[in-house]
Design a protein around this motif. Structure first.
Motif, PDB file in Angstrom:
ATOM      1  N   ALA A  54       4.249  45.731  69.058  1.00 40.54           N
ATOM      2  CA  ALA A  54       4.803  46.583  68.011  1.00 40.54           C
ATOM      3  C   ALA A  54       5.950  45.916  67.271  1.00 40.54           C
ATOM      4  O   ALA A  54       6.673  45.418  68.290  1.00 40.54           O
ATOM      5  N   ARG A  55       5.913  46.190  66.072  1.00 42.66           N
ATOM      6  CA  ARG A  55       7.337  45.384  65.305  1.00 42.66           C
ATOM      7  C   ARG A  55       7.827  46.630  64.435  1.00 42.66           C
ATOM      8  O   ARG A  55       7.084  47.085  63.786  1.00 42.66           O
ATOM      9  N   SER A  56       9.435  46.405  64.248  1.00 44.77           N
ATOM     10  CA  SER A  56       9.887  47.377  63.532  1.00 44.77           C
ATOM     11  C   SER A  56      10.041  46.990  62.218  1.00 44.77           C
ATOM     12  O   SER A  56      10.375  45.574  61.966  1.00 44.77           O
ATOM     13  N   GLU A  57       9.724  47.511  61.110  1.00 40.50           N
ATOM     14  CA  GLU A  57       9.640  47.061  59.696  1.00 40.50           C
ATOM     15  C   GLU A  57      11.120  47.211  58.984  1.00 40.50           C
ATOM     16  O   GLU A  57      11.881  48.008  59.712  1.00 40.50           O
ATOM     17  N   PRO A  58      11.409  46.467  57.972  1.00 36.00           N
ATOM     18  CA  PRO A  58      12.902  47.030  57.472  1.00 36.00           C
ATOM     19  C   PRO A  58      12.968  48.251  56.996  1.00 36.00           C
ATOM     20  O   PRO A  58      14.509  48.850  57.214  1.00 36.00           O
ATOM     21  N   ASP A  59      12.170  49.026  56.725  1.00 41.26           N
ATOM     22  CA  ASP A  59      12.458  50.446  56.347  1.00 41.26           C
ATOM     23  C   ASP A  59      12.327  51.423  57.446  1.00 41.26           C
ATOM     24  O   ASP A  59      12.502  52.792  57.398  1.00 41.26           O
TER      25      ASP A  59
END
Length: 216
Positions: A54-59
């Motif tokens: 999983a990767r965190s998006e800028p939003d």
């Protein structure tokens, strides 16, 4: 260890070097293996189970960007920080190695280095297949694509029968769908003659071509 993808083909001396620094680790469903941004202390080879990347998006949204299956390499070599958050979608078993110690072993054993780097690149290529799958807007296309992917990665046996490595709930989590939606689509595929369901996890692909057409 010799049967795992990362170690297959290694000579006894190389296996012994990995064995000296490795340990087995069991991970429960939902447990994190590593968090994005944390110090990159370990790498691993996945022996059994399925992990999500999983990767965190800028939003602020968290996006699953790939799944890891048995034989895949877990973690990032030659990196001070973990790039992604990795967690278990099912109970998992890993061979875990301290990253710095593993890098030293690979420097001392060129054959092992080549094999691990090939395995790492193969794992990266597999995770890159995930984003087009999630780009499918329709729920039936997502579920169909995941079934085909699991059949391929789980080495479906004749004729194309395999045991789902994930529960309906975990499939929904991976695809961004409700468990009811996943169950409904699985039942619809069964009723349409695309798949055959057996028990809780048994699946046989009856018409892979039609399922691929649904997946787009």
């Amino acid at each position: 260890m010799r049967e795992t993808a990362m170690c297959a083909g290694l000579q006894d001396a190389e296996l012994a070097a990995l064995h000296r620094i490795g340990r087995r680790r069991r991970v429960a469903t939902g447990q994190r293996v590593c968090w994005a941004g944390d110090p990159s202390l370990t790498c691993a080879n996945l022996v059994s189970g399925v992990l999500k990347v999983a990767r965190s998006e800028p939003d602020g949204r968290v996006q699953i960007v790939g799944l890891l299956y048995p034989g895949d390499f877990v973690g990032t070599l030659f990196a001070e920080r973990s790039l992604d958050t990795i967690a278990a979608l099912s109970e998992a078993d890993l061979c875990v190695y301290p990253r710095l110690a593993l890098e030293t072993v690979l420097a001392d054993h060129p054959a092992a280095r080549r094999l691990v780097l090939r395995r790492t690149m193969a794992t990266l290529a597999e995770t890159r297949r995930w984003m087009p799958m999630l780009a499918r807007a329709r729920a039936d296309a997502r579920v169909a694509a995941l079934l085909l992917d699991m059949a391929r990665r789980c080495e479906a046996r004749g004729p194309e029968a395999f045991r789902l490595p994930l529960s309906r709930g975990a499939m929904g989590e991976a695809l961004g769908l409700a468990i009811e939606t996943v169950s409904r689509q699985m039942t619809a595929f069964h009723d349409e003659g695309l798949i055959e369901l057996s028990g809780v996890r048994g699946v046989r692909l009856i018409d892979g071509a039609r399922l691929a057409a649904v997946a787009g």
